[in-house]
Design a protein around this motif. Structure first.
Motif, short mmCIF file in Angstrom:
data_model
loop_
_atom_site.label_atom_id
_atom_site.label_comp_id
_atom_site.label_asym_id
_atom_site.label_seq_id
_atom_site.Cartn_x
_atom_site.Cartn_y
_atom_site.Cartn_z
N GLN A 42 -19.86 3.04 -14.54
CA GLN A 42 -21.53 2.66 -14.41
C GLN A 42 -21.33 0.95 -14.34
O GLN A 42 -22.22 0.43 -14.29
N VAL A 43 -20.33 0.43 -14.65
CA VAL A 43 -20.07 -1.07 -14.55
C VAL A 43 -19.45 -1.63 -13.52
O VAL A 43 -18.12 -1.35 -13.53
N MET A 131 -29.52 -12.61 -16.34
CA MET A 131 -28.64 -11.59 -16.48
C MET A 131 -27.83 -11.49 -17.83
O MET A 131 -27.13 -10.53 -18.10
N LEU A 132 -28.13 -12.24 -18.75
CA LEU A 132 -27.30 -12.30 -20.16
C LEU A 132 -28.04 -11.06 -20.78
O LEU A 132 -27.39 -10.56 -21.60
N THR A 136 -25.90 -7.88 -22.27
CA THR A 136 -25.91 -7.74 -23.57
C THR A 136 -26.44 -6.53 -24.20
O THR A 136 -26.03 -5.72 -24.99
N THR A 137 -27.45 -6.30 -23.56
CA THR A 137 -28.41 -4.99 -23.99
C THR A 137 -27.55 -3.62 -23.49
O THR A 137 -27.42 -2.74 -24.17
N GLY A 138 -27.02 -3.82 -22.08
CA GLY A 138 -26.23 -2.62 -21.92
C GLY A 138 -24.89 -2.21 -22.61
O GLY A 138 -24.54 -1.20 -22.83
N SER A 139 -24.17 -3.48 -22.76
CA SER A 139 -22.97 -3.40 -23.50
C SER A 139 -23.14 -2.93 -24.92
O SER A 139 -22.42 -2.14 -25.56
N GLY A 140 -24.35 -3.42 -25.44
CA GLY A 140 -24.61 -3.44 -27.08
C GLY A 140 -24.92 -1.93 -26.91
O GLY A 140 -24.36 -1.20 -27.93
N TRP A 160 -20.11 -6.66 -16.72
CA TRP A 160 -21.43 -6.26 -16.61
C TRP A 160 -22.19 -7.68 -16.26
O TRP A 160 -23.07 -7.70 -15.24
N TRP A 161 -21.92 -8.80 -17.07
CA TRP A 161 -22.63 -9.91 -16.65
C TRP A 161 -22.22 -10.52 -15.24
O TRP A 161 -23.38 -11.00 -14.47
N THR A 162 -21.02 -10.57 -15.02
CA THR A 162 -20.70 -11.17 -13.71
C THR A 162 -21.26 -10.33 -12.53
O THR A 162 -21.71 -10.83 -11.57
#
Length: 339
Positions: A42-43, A131-132, A136-140, A160-162
């Motif tokens: 999903q990333v 997009m930070l 951050t929310t998704g990875s956390g 995810w961010w890039t």
């Protein structure tokens, strides 16, 4: 009263339609984006929904944010670690484009993207800053849910961010161009031929980029050509195509991506994609500003020539351009009646 009610119903129906269309586009583009997933299914290195969400907010206004939330939920409901995790990821994917929209509006962003300040705002505020939140929310969320270990957090966060930022940089400009696209009139055949040559050259470069030879840099002459000759209308689709070809090469592990681990692939890929997007956006904006300045200078020269002509014919008090425009307006409206 009845007319006002009908107007409210019409506006409400239009808003509901825009929300549904945005949600459908978000979900469909998410399915396409997941074909290039690199982490946990999903990333991805390019997340088109982020660009679609921001473009929808810029074009339709903040009232369509429920479409972003609905699309994000439908895209992640089958991928998230749990329902609370899906809701957290959905919240992050919704807040990121909304915050980007608010930041852009505070800077006076124009959707025409014909100023250098607009291109810089889209890059640094819309893409890199906004997009930070989603990354951050998704990875956390994945870390807290146990789907990631601590060693995999930062590689996942970087992808995810890039990926979200690249979605804004290469997808949003294309959609903004399509909004104002018109069938060109009175275009000479040579111009059509040049456009066809640009498309053919882009396809050929794509074949080279996805091959075994590391020749990604060949995409930059195309971006420069498209920016100079067609401005954003040509540079934005060209940047999207070049970035897509590079992603395909990274997934296959060919060219400059052969024999490297995930983090090295991502650094190489996103450095190239960011460079391509920056080249297309900044150069096309600078060219648009230059052309606009040239038109203003030409108009000023015509006005000065008219003033000089009046002086030479005996009018010792030539009107300034502002006074001339005011007099022409009064002439069109007719004489002012006296009391």
């Amino acid at each position: 009263m009845t007319d006002a009610r009908h107007e409210r119903l019409r506006r409400g129906g239009l808003a509901a339609l825009q929300i549904c269309v945005l949600a459908a586009l978000y979900t469909a583009s998410a399915r396409a984006g997941l074909l290039q997933q690199l982490v946990r299914g999903q990333v991805t290195p390019l997340w088109p929904p982020s660009g679609i969400a921001l473009a929808g907010l810029l074009l339709c206004g903040p009232r369509v944010w429920p479409g972003v939330a609905l699309g994000a939920f439908l895209a992640n409901v089958g991928l998230g670690p749990s329902l609370p995790g899906v809701l957290a990821i959905t919240a992050g994917n919704t807040l990121a484009p909304v915050c980007s929209y608010l930041l852009l509006r505070r800077t006076g962003f124009r959707v025409e993207l014909d100023r250098l300040r607009d291109a810089l705002a889209l890059i640094f505020l819309g893409a890199f800053t906004g997009m930070l939140i989603s990354a951050t929310t998704g990875s956390g969320t994945l870390l807290l849910a146990g789907a990631l270990n601590t060693n995999g957090f930062w590689p996942t966060w970087s992808v995810w961010w890039t990926g979200d930022a690249m979605g804004v940089l290469v997808v949003t400009p294309v959609l903004l161009v399509l909004r104002s696209a018109r069938w060109p009139r009175h275009v000479p055949p040579s111009r059509w031929l040049e456009a066809l040559l640009l498309m053919a050259a882009t396809a050929c470069i794509g074949l080279v980029e996805t091959g075994r030879t590391p020749l990604l840099f060949l995409g930059f002459p195309l971006l420069i050509w498209a920016s100079f000759r067609f401005r954003l209308a040509g540079a934005a689709p060209c940047a999207l195509a070049v970035s897509t070809f590079a992603i395909v090469s990274a997934i296959r592990g060919s060219g400059p991506f052969a024999g490297h681990d995930l983090l090295t692939k991502m650094i190489t890929l996103q450095a190239f994609n960011a460079s391509a997007a920056l080249t297309a956006l900044l150069l096309s904006a600078v060219i648009s500003e230059r052309n606009r300045t040239e038109r203003e200078i030409a108009r000023a020269c015509r006005q000065l020539a008219g003033m000089a002509a009046r002086i030479s014919t005996g009018d010792r008090q030539p009107m300034l351009p502002a006074q001339e425009s005011e007099e022409q307006e009064q002439t069109r409206q007719g004489p002012t009646p006296r009391p």
